[in-house]
Scaffold this motif. Structure first.
Motif, PDB file in Angstrom:
ATOM      1  N   LEU A 155       0.828  -1.197   0.000  1.00 14.78           N
ATOM      2  CA  LEU A 155       0.000   0.000   0.000  1.00 14.78           C
ATOM      3  C   LEU A 155       0.868   1.255   0.000  1.00 14.78           C
ATOM      4  CD1 LEU A 155      -3.054   0.725   0.138  1.00 14.78           C
ATOM      5  CD2 LEU A 155      -2.726   1.072   2.595  1.00 14.78           C
ATOM      6  N   GLY A 156       1.993   1.200   0.690  1.00 12.16           N
ATOM      7  CA  GLY A 156       2.874   2.359   0.737  1.00 12.16           C
ATOM      8  C   GLY A 156       3.428   2.747  -0.624  1.00 12.16           C
ATOM      9  N   ARG A 157       3.514   1.799  -1.530  1.00 14.09           N
ATOM     10  CA  ARG A 157       4.024   2.091  -2.875  1.00 14.09           C
ATOM     11  C   ARG A 157       2.989   2.804  -3.734  1.00 14.09           C
ATOM     12  NH1 ARG A 157       5.957  -4.101  -3.232  1.00 14.09           N
ATOM     13  NH2 ARG A 157       7.885  -3.960  -2.006  1.00 14.09           N
ATOM     14  N   SER A 158       1.725   2.452  -3.566  1.00 15.63           N
ATOM     15  CA  SER A 158       0.676   3.012  -4.418  1.00 15.63           C
ATOM     16  C   SER A 158      -0.133   4.113  -3.733  1.00 15.63           C
ATOM     17  CB  SER A 158      -0.289   1.906  -4.860  1.00 15.63           C
ATOM     18  OG  SER A 158      -0.872   1.261  -3.735  1.00 15.63           O
ATOM     19  N   HIS A 159      -0.198   4.068  -2.400  1.00 12.62           N
ATOM     20  CA  HIS A 159      -0.982   5.031  -1.620  1.00 12.62           C
ATOM     21  C   HIS A 159      -0.100   5.555  -0.482  1.00 12.62           C
ATOM     22  CE1 HIS A 159      -3.989   2.553  -3.632  1.00 12.62           C
ATOM     23  NE2 HIS A 159      -4.931   3.423  -3.336  1.00 12.62           N
ATOM     24  N   PRO A 160       0.846   6.447  -0.767  1.00 10.15           N
ATOM     25  CA  PRO A 160       1.844   6.839   0.238  1.00 10.15           C
ATOM     26  C   PRO A 160       1.291   7.518   1.480  1.00 10.15           C
ATOM     27  CG  PRO A 160       1.965   8.239  -1.720  1.00 10.15           C
ATOM     28  CD  PRO A 160       1.072   7.103  -2.067  1.00 10.15           C
ATOM     29  N   GLU A 161       0.090   8.047   1.419  1.00  9.53           N
ATOM     30  CA  GLU A 161      -0.486   8.701   2.598  1.00  9.53           C
ATOM     31  C   GLU A 161      -1.396   7.766   3.389  1.00  9.53           C
ATOM     32  OE1 GLU A 161      -1.797  12.809   2.262  1.00  9.53           O
ATOM     33  OE2 GLU A 161      -1.176  12.760   0.164  1.00  9.53           O
ATOM     34  N   SER A 162      -1.557   6.540   2.925  1.00  6.07           N
ATOM     35  CA  SER A 162      -2.444   5.600   3.604  1.00  6.07           C
ATOM     36  C   SER A 162      -1.719   4.807   4.679  1.00  6.07           C
ATOM     37  CB  SER A 162      -3.079   4.651   2.591  1.00  6.07           C
ATOM     38  OG  SER A 162      -3.972   5.346   1.750  1.00  6.07           O
ATOM     39  N   ILE A 163      -2.495   4.160   5.531  1.00  5.17           N
ATOM     40  CA  ILE A 163      -1.994   3.440   6.699  1.00  5.17           C
ATOM     41  C   ILE A 163      -2.695   2.090   6.772  1.00  5.17           C
ATOM     42  CG2 ILE A 163      -1.801   3.483   9.230  1.00  5.17           C
ATOM     43  CD1 ILE A 163      -2.327   6.641   8.833  1.00  5.17           C
ATOM     44  N   CYS A 164      -1.932   1.033   7.029  1.00  7.51           N
ATOM     45  CA  CYS A 164      -2.503  -0.305   7.178  1.00  7.51           C
ATOM     46  C   CYS A 164      -1.958  -0.905   8.469  1.00  7.51           C
ATOM     47  CB  CYS A 164      -2.135  -1.167   5.982  1.00  7.51           C
ATOM     48  SG  CYS A 164      -2.843  -2.840   6.025  1.00  7.51           S
ATOM     49  N   VAL A 165      -2.841  -1.253   9.406  1.00  8.99           N
ATOM     50  CA  VAL A 165      -2.410  -1.727  10.713  1.00  8.99           C
ATOM     51  C   VAL A 165      -3.263  -2.875  11.216  1.00  8.99           C
ATOM     52  CG1 VAL A 165      -1.438   0.490  11.479  1.00  8.99           C
ATOM     53  CG2 VAL A 165      -3.871  -0.002  11.861  1.00  8.99           C
ATOM     54  N   ALA A 166      -2.691  -3.626  12.165  1.00 13.18           N
ATOM     55  CA  ALA A 166      -3.427  -4.615  12.951  1.00 13.18           C
ATOM     56  C   ALA A 166      -3.704  -3.996  14.318  1.00 13.18           C
ATOM     57  CB  ALA A 166      -2.612  -5.895  13.104  1.00 13.18           C
ATOM     58  N   LEU A 167      -4.901  -4.223  14.847  1.00 10.98           N
ATOM     59  CA  LEU A 167      -5.289  -3.624  16.120  1.00 10.98           C
ATOM     60  C   LEU A 167      -5.806  -4.676  17.092  1.00 10.98           C
ATOM     61  CD1 LEU A 167      -7.251  -0.473  14.862  1.00 10.98           C
ATOM     62  CD2 LEU A 167      -4.895  -0.556  15.692  1.00 10.98           C
ATOM     63  N   HIS A 168      -5.354  -4.574  18.336  1.00 11.06           N
ATOM     64  CA  HIS A 168      -5.865  -5.421  19.418  1.00 11.06           C
ATOM     65  C   HIS A 168      -6.875  -4.609  20.210  1.00 11.06           C
ATOM     66  CE1 HIS A 168      -6.195  -7.901  22.935  1.00 11.06           C
ATOM     67  NE2 HIS A 168      -5.566  -7.026  23.690  1.00 11.06           N
ATOM     68  N   PRO A 169      -8.155  -5.005  20.212  1.00 15.76           N
ATOM     69  CA  PRO A 169      -9.181  -4.190  20.874  1.00 15.76           C
ATOM     70  C   PRO A 169      -9.246  -4.361  22.382  1.00 15.76           C
ATOM     71  CG  PRO A 169     -10.182  -6.125  19.909  1.00 15.76           C
ATOM     72  CD  PRO A 169      -8.722  -6.167  19.515  1.00 15.76           C
ATOM     73  N   GLY A 170      -8.430  -5.252  22.943  1.00 15.31           N
ATOM     74  CA  GLY A 170      -8.580  -5.603  24.343  1.00 15.31           C
ATOM     75  C   GLY A 170      -9.623  -6.694  24.483  1.00 15.31           C
ATOM     76  N   THR A 171      -9.939  -7.071  25.706  1.00 12.48           N
ATOM     77  CA  THR A 171     -10.983  -8.063  25.949  1.00 12.48           C
ATOM     78  C   THR A 171     -12.318  -7.343  26.019  1.00 12.48           C
ATOM     79  OG1 THR A 171      -9.435  -9.434  27.199  1.00 12.48           O
ATOM     80  CG2 THR A 171     -11.781  -9.899  27.465  1.00 12.48           C
ATOM     81  N   VAL A 172     -13.223  -7.718  25.131  1.00 16.07           N
ATOM     82  CA  VAL A 172     -14.492  -7.007  24.991  1.00 16.07           C
ATOM     83  C   VAL A 172     -15.633  -7.954  25.343  1.00 16.07           C
ATOM     84  CG1 VAL A 172     -15.928  -5.642  23.430  1.00 16.07           C
ATOM     85  CG2 VAL A 172     -13.431  -5.665  23.141  1.00 16.07           C
ATOM     86  N   GLU A 173     -16.613  -7.433  26.052  1.00 21.99           N
ATOM     87  CA  GLU A 173     -17.757  -8.239  26.487  1.00 21.99           C
ATOM     88  C   GLU A 173     -18.706  -8.464  25.310  1.00 21.99           C
ATOM     89  OE1 GLU A 173     -19.592  -6.198  29.708  1.00 21.99           O
ATOM     90  OE2 GLU A 173     -17.850  -6.352  31.027  1.00 21.99           O
ATOM     91  N   THR A 174     -18.489  -9.557  24.595  1.00 21.46           N
ATOM     92  CA  THR A 174     -19.364  -9.920  23.483  1.00 21.46           C
ATOM     93  C   THR A 174     -19.668 -11.410  23.579  1.00 21.46           C
ATOM     94  OG1 THR A 174     -17.557 -10.512  21.987  1.00 21.46           O
ATOM     95  CG2 THR A 174     -18.236  -8.191  22.016  1.00 21.46           C
ATOM     96  N   GLU A 175     -20.558 -11.871  22.717  1.00 22.01           N
ATOM     97  CA  GLU A 175     -20.841 -13.305  22.649  1.00 22.01           C
ATOM     98  C   GLU A 175     -19.578 -14.078  22.270  1.00 22.01           C
ATOM     99  OE1 GLU A 175     -23.008 -16.747  23.058  1.00 22.01           O
ATOM    100  OE2 GLU A 175     -23.501 -14.676  23.640  1.00 22.01           O
ATOM    101  N   PHE A 176     -18.734 -13.431  21.518  1.00 19.88           N
ATOM    102  CA  PHE A 176     -17.452 -13.986  21.076  1.00 19.88           C
ATOM    103  C   PHE A 176     -16.594 -14.434  22.269  1.00 19.88           C
ATOM    104  CE2 PHE A 176     -13.065 -13.517  19.689  1.00 19.88           C
ATOM    105  CZ  PHE A 176     -13.047 -13.857  18.353  1.00 19.88           C
TER     106      PHE A 176
END
Length: 221
Positions: A155-176
């Motif tokens: 993405l950095g080659r074609s979209h130099p102002e864009s950002i691609c990341v992985a995120l850890h949301p923490g432990t969230v109270e869901t059915e999951f």
């Protein structure tokens, strides 16, 4: 007003993210299996649904995922490993997001900031693994982290102002997470959504390819 696309918009975190984005005035589009018949394990389904999205987005967020698939719970040890269960984990938690990332750049402008974010999990960190277990889920999340890293480089080659990341949301109270909260502190989906959006809003292109938690701290690979 930002344009936001949420993959997995009917899930606990996905729906909370959609609500939070709308509350701040964003135009939100959502895709999910239950509402739109999007099957992330089917390349044709991903291509068809993302190809039908019109215009350019400021944020594409993959909030899909599963911990238990087909009734198979996380393994307590390698002895409990089953090939079918492990393959299902990779299909949902690694290959599905990878397919989205393969098509998502076409939905981003090349001349302004945009973010591709994938919800991962701290248990996917190899460096942070002190307990073992949960082998299939850990491995699938480690795999999606690598996919995000590769996607960020491209993405950095074609979209130099864009950002691609992985995120850890923490432990969230869901059915999951219902069966697995135990002693872990957890937050409600609405709070998790606010935390994630705060992190996303603060990211710069120099952080593209990184893995960050709900507080914006880098998570070890």
């Amino acid at each position: 007003m930002a344009r936001v696309l949420i993959i997995g918009a009917s899930g606990g975190i996905g729906s909370a993210l959609a609500t939070a984005c709308r509350a701040r005035g964003d135009a939100v589009s959502g895709l999910s299996r239950s509402r739109d018949a999007l099957d992330l394990t089917d390349e044709a389904s991903v291509r068809r649904h993302l190809g039908a999205c019109e215009g350019q987005f400021d944020l594409v967020l993959v909030a899909s995922g599963a911990l238990e698939i087909g009734g198979a719970r996380p393994e307590k040890s390698l002895k409990a490993l089953r090939a079918e269960a492990m393959a299902a984990q990779f299909a949902v938690n690694a290959i599905g997001p990878a397919l989205v990332l393969s098509h998502a750049p076409a939905l981003l402008a090349r001349d302004r900031r945009a973010v591709l974010a994938v919800l991962s999990a701290r248990v996917g960190s190899i460096g942070d693994n002190r307990l073992g277990g949960w082998v299939s889920y850990r491995a699938a999340k480690a795999a999606v982290n690598q996919v995000v890293r590769c996607a960020a480089i491209e993405l950095g080659r074609s979209h130099p102002e864009s950002i691609c990341v992985a995120l850890h949301p923490g432990t969230v109270e869901t059915e999951f997470t219902r069966r697995y909260l135990g002693r872990h502190p957890a937050v409600r989906p609405a709070e998790a959504a606010r935390n994630l959006l705060s992190v996303i809003d603060g990211l710069t292109p120099r952080q593209s390819g990184g893995f960050f938690d709900w507080a914006g701290e880098a998570v070890p690979w």
